[in-house]
Design a protein around this motif. Structure first.
Motif, PDB file in Angstrom:
ATOM      1  N   LEU A   1      -8.761   4.139  10.705  1.00 44.31           N
ATOM      2  CA  LEU A   1      -8.247   3.005   9.897  1.00 44.31           C
ATOM      3  C   LEU A   1      -8.284   1.138  10.305  1.00 44.31           C
ATOM      4  CD1 LEU A   1      -5.685   3.070   7.423  1.00 44.31           C
ATOM      5  CD2 LEU A   1      -4.068   3.084   9.669  1.00 44.31           C
ATOM      6  N   LYS A   2      -8.198   1.779  11.477  1.00 42.36           N
ATOM      7  CA  LYS A   2      -8.885  -0.361  12.053  1.00 42.36           C
ATOM      8  C   LYS A   2     -10.195  -0.770  12.120  1.00 42.36           C
ATOM      9  CE  LYS A   2      -8.513  -2.921  16.375  1.00 42.36           C
ATOM     10  NZ  LYS A   2      -9.526  -2.968  16.969  1.00 42.36           N
ATOM     11  N   ASP A   3     -11.015   0.526  12.408  1.00 38.16           N
ATOM     12  CA  ASP A   3     -12.453  -0.212  12.111  1.00 38.16           C
ATOM     13  C   ASP A   3     -12.731  -0.215  10.026  1.00 38.16           C
ATOM     14  OD1 ASP A   3     -12.802   0.596  14.463  1.00 38.16           O
ATOM     15  OD2 ASP A   3     -12.725   2.656  14.323  1.00 38.16           O
ATOM     16  N   GLN A   4     -11.870   1.129   9.637  1.00 41.71           N
ATOM     17  CA  GLN A   4     -12.726   0.626   8.009  1.00 41.71           C
ATOM     18  C   GLN A   4     -11.548  -0.440   7.339  1.00 41.71           C
ATOM     19  OE1 GLN A   4     -14.909   2.327   6.906  1.00 41.71           O
ATOM     20  NE2 GLN A   4     -14.965   3.603   8.041  1.00 41.71           N
ATOM     21  N   TYR A   5     -10.593  -0.808   7.977  1.00 45.76           N
ATOM     22  CA  TYR A   5      -9.550  -1.650   6.997  1.00 45.76           C
ATOM     23  C   TYR A   5      -9.959  -3.669   7.869  1.00 45.76           C
ATOM     24  CZ  TYR A   5      -5.879  -5.647   6.856  1.00 45.76           C
ATOM     25  OH  TYR A   5      -5.106  -6.408   6.167  1.00 45.76           O
ATOM     26  N   GLU A   6     -11.108  -3.469   8.978  1.00 44.88           N
ATOM     27  CA  GLU A   6     -11.730  -4.866   9.315  1.00 44.88           C
ATOM     28  C   GLU A   6     -13.216  -4.692   8.747  1.00 44.88           C
ATOM     29  OE1 GLU A   6     -12.444  -4.312  13.559  1.00 44.88           O
ATOM     30  OE2 GLU A   6     -10.057  -4.990  14.336  1.00 44.88           O
ATOM     31  N   MET A   7     -13.693  -4.016   7.984  1.00 48.52           N
ATOM     32  CA  MET A   7     -15.069  -3.626   7.835  1.00 48.52           C
ATOM     33  C   MET A   7     -14.574  -4.055   5.783  1.00 48.52           C
ATOM     34  SD  MET A   7     -16.862  -1.196   9.390  1.00 48.52           S
ATOM     35  CE  MET A   7     -16.271   0.016   8.864  1.00 48.52           C
ATOM     36  N   LEU A   8     -13.610  -3.484   5.266  1.00 46.97           N
ATOM     37  CA  LEU A   8     -13.724  -2.953   4.027  1.00 46.97           C
ATOM     38  C   LEU A   8     -12.621  -3.039   3.176  1.00 46.97           C
ATOM     39  CD1 LEU A   8     -14.935   0.503   3.663  1.00 46.97           C
ATOM     40  CD2 LEU A   8     -16.527  -1.408   3.215  1.00 46.97           C
TER      41      LEU A   8
ATOM     42  N   TYR B   1      -8.642   0.248   1.166  1.00 41.93           N
ATOM     43  CA  TYR B   1      -9.443   1.726   1.765  1.00 41.93           C
ATOM     44  C   TYR B   1      -8.068   2.086   2.902  1.00 41.93           C
ATOM     45  CZ  TYR B   1     -13.072   4.476   3.826  1.00 41.93           C
ATOM     46  OH  TYR B   1     -13.590   5.306   4.106  1.00 41.93           O
ATOM     47  N   LYS B   2      -7.492   1.652   3.032  1.00 43.27           N
ATOM     48  CA  LYS B   2      -6.304   2.001   3.274  1.00 43.27           C
ATOM     49  C   LYS B   2      -5.430   3.223   2.908  1.00 43.27           C
ATOM     50  CE  LYS B   2      -2.444  -0.366   4.837  1.00 43.27           C
ATOM     51  NZ  LYS B   2      -2.026  -1.547   5.565  1.00 43.27           N
ATOM     52  N   ALA B   3      -5.412   3.428   1.302  1.00 42.46           N
ATOM     53  CA  ALA B   3      -5.225   4.512   0.606  1.00 42.46           C
ATOM     54  C   ALA B   3      -5.696   5.536   1.015  1.00 42.46           C
ATOM     55  CB  ALA B   3      -4.698   4.440  -0.795  1.00 42.46           C
ATOM     56  N   PHE B   4      -6.935   5.133   1.296  1.00 40.26           N
ATOM     57  CA  PHE B   4      -8.132   6.709   1.384  1.00 40.26           C
ATOM     58  C   PHE B   4      -8.290   7.220   2.754  1.00 40.26           C
ATOM     59  CE2 PHE B   4     -11.644   7.753   3.407  1.00 40.26           C
ATOM     60  CZ  PHE B   4     -12.401   9.196   2.045  1.00 40.26           C
TER      61      PHE B   4
ATOM     62  N   LEU C   1     -17.474  12.928   5.242  1.00 40.92           N
ATOM     63  CA  LEU C   1     -16.329  12.663   4.092  1.00 40.92           C
ATOM     64  C   LEU C   1     -15.859  11.260   3.948  1.00 40.92           C
ATOM     65  CD1 LEU C   1     -13.820  15.221   2.298  1.00 40.92           C
ATOM     66  CD2 LEU C   1     -16.103  14.419   1.221  1.00 40.92           C
ATOM     67  N   ALA C   2     -15.817  10.354   5.220  1.00 40.35           N
ATOM     68  CA  ALA C   2     -15.319   8.822   5.717  1.00 40.35           C
ATOM     69  C   ALA C   2     -16.640   8.183   5.377  1.00 40.35           C
ATOM     70  CB  ALA C   2     -14.815   8.846   7.149  1.00 40.35           C
ATOM     71  N   ASN C   3     -17.627   9.006   6.220  1.00 38.10           N
ATOM     72  CA  ASN C   3     -18.494   8.014   5.782  1.00 38.10           C
ATOM     73  C   ASN C   3     -19.374   7.928   4.593  1.00 38.10           C
ATOM     74  OD1 ASN C   3     -18.972   7.506   9.024  1.00 38.10           O
ATOM     75  ND2 ASN C   3     -19.966   9.459   9.157  1.00 38.10           N
ATOM     76  N   HIS C   4     -19.088   8.644   3.748  1.00 40.11           N
ATOM     77  CA  HIS C   4     -19.523   8.949   2.301  1.00 40.11           C
ATOM     78  C   HIS C   4     -19.394   7.579   1.476  1.00 40.11           C
ATOM     79  CE1 HIS C   4     -22.763  11.522   2.104  1.00 40.11           C
ATOM     80  NE2 HIS C   4     -22.633  12.312   3.290  1.00 40.11           N
ATOM     81  N   THR C   5     -17.787   8.212   1.731  1.00 35.97           N
ATOM     82  CA  THR C   5     -16.631   7.675   1.331  1.00 35.97           C
ATOM     83  C   THR C   5     -17.246   5.727   1.230  1.00 35.97           C
ATOM     84  OG1 THR C   5     -15.220   8.932   0.607  1.00 35.97           O
ATOM     85  CG2 THR C   5     -14.997   6.707   0.089  1.00 35.97           C
ATOM     86  N   ALA C   6     -17.206   5.099   2.752  1.00 36.07           N
ATOM     87  CA  ALA C   6     -17.017   3.431   2.768  1.00 36.07           C
ATOM     88  C   ALA C   6     -18.658   3.228   2.283  1.00 36.07           C
ATOM     89  CB  ALA C   6     -17.687   3.825   4.474  1.00 36.07           C
ATOM     90  N   ARG C   7     -19.343   4.075   2.434  1.00 34.52           N
ATOM     91  CA  ARG C   7     -20.571   3.818   1.910  1.00 34.52           C
ATOM     92  C   ARG C   7     -20.762   3.413   0.226  1.00 34.52           C
ATOM     93  NH1 ARG C   7     -26.185   7.008   3.339  1.00 34.52           N
ATOM     94  NH2 ARG C   7     -27.108   5.214   2.239  1.00 34.52           N
ATOM     95  N   VAL C   8     -20.137   4.221  -0.710  1.00 34.34           N
ATOM     96  CA  VAL C   8     -19.473   3.780  -1.598  1.00 34.34           C
ATOM     97  C   VAL C   8     -19.184   2.954  -2.407  1.00 34.34           C
ATOM     98  CG1 VAL C   8     -19.281   5.082  -3.495  1.00 34.34           C
ATOM     99  CG2 VAL C   8     -20.230   6.643  -2.489  1.00 34.34           C
ATOM    100  N   TYR C   9     -18.129   2.838  -1.453  1.00 35.99           N
ATOM    101  CA  TYR C   9     -16.876   1.964  -1.403  1.00 35.99           C
ATOM    102  C   TYR C   9     -18.175   0.240  -0.943  1.00 35.99           C
ATOM    103  CZ  TYR C   9     -12.811  -0.803  -1.137  1.00 35.99           C
ATOM    104  OH  TYR C   9     -12.111  -1.902  -1.856  1.00 35.99           O
TER     105      TYR C   9
END
Length: 227
Positions: A40-47, A51-54, A109-117
């Motif tokens: 949550l922390k890493d993806q929030y800072e990057m995206l 992205y939090k809901a995902f 799933l997290a890695n794939h979704t982050a890439r697509v997002y």
């Protein structure tokens, strides 16, 4: 396969009035919470916050993956004498192997979704993608909400606050907009305007004036550097 799973179906039907609770061990719980807190922390800072809901949905999905896998393991290893669930059994602890498998699925799933997002955000939302300026979804959202005409620093801070961004972080971000990206130009002390990307004069003036007239943002950056 249907006949094999039918045994599990009947075993669960028989427990309708006294369902078996699926639980994780204390070590699994600690690992589960730590993994998703870090994600949550890493993806929030990057995206950004969208992205939090995902991540929340993925955490729920990860728990369900572990539950399904552990239940299927019971089905695969049951004996004719013991059955899938013991009559007195009220809780089924997640198998460590199934927990590891579920978390591997989650990570993938997290890695794939982050890439697509990220790709979709770059192609459909980032108005500066063609100029080679990479903005996060959070930065794009703030930029789009800024007025097209001249605006005050306090207006910008108020918009950032609505996105749960602190005052200090807001000033660091506006320094990026001015100095690194060249998409905002200081017009006079405490006032800004969206700059035309690709216009060298606008970009240069944004960098120069940000140093001289952007006193408040610069002091915020200096304070953080000294701390």
């Amino acid at each position: 396969m249907g006949e094999s799973l039918l045994k599990l179906y009947h075993a669960l039907e028989e427990r309708k009035g006294r369902p078996v609770q699926f639980v994780m061990s204390s070590n699994q719980q600690e690992s589960f919470l730590t993994s998703f807190q870090e994600m949550l922390k890493d993806q929030y800072e990057m995206l950004g916050s969208e992205y939090k809901a995902f991540v929340y949905r993925l955490a729920l999905g990860g728990f369900r993956y572990a539950m399904v896998l552990s239940t299927l393991r019971r089905l695969a290893t049951m004996t004719d004498l013991g059955g899938i669930f013991q009559p007195e059994e009220s809780a089924m602890v997640c198998d460590d192997r199934d927990f590891a498998t579920a978390m591997t699925i989650v990570e993938t799933l997290a890695n794939h979704t982050a890439r697509v997002y990220t790709r979709l955000a770059k192609e459909t939302e980032n108005p500066f993608a063609e100029k080679g300026i990479k903005l996060t979804p959070e930065e794009i959202k703030i930029y789009r909400r800024l007025p097209d005409g001249e605006f005050k620093a306090s207006d910008y801070v108020a918009i950032a606050k609505e996105q749960n961004i602190s005052r200090a972080s807001a000033y660091r971000l506006i320094n990026l907009f001015c100095n690194a990206y060249g998409i905002i130009t200081p017009t006079r002390h405490g006032y800004y305007r969206k700059a035309a990307v690709g216009n060298n004069d606008a970009s240069k003036s944004g960098g120069t004036e940000a140093q001289s007239s952007g006193t408040e943002p610069q002091s915020g950056g200096t304070e953080n550097a000294s701390n």
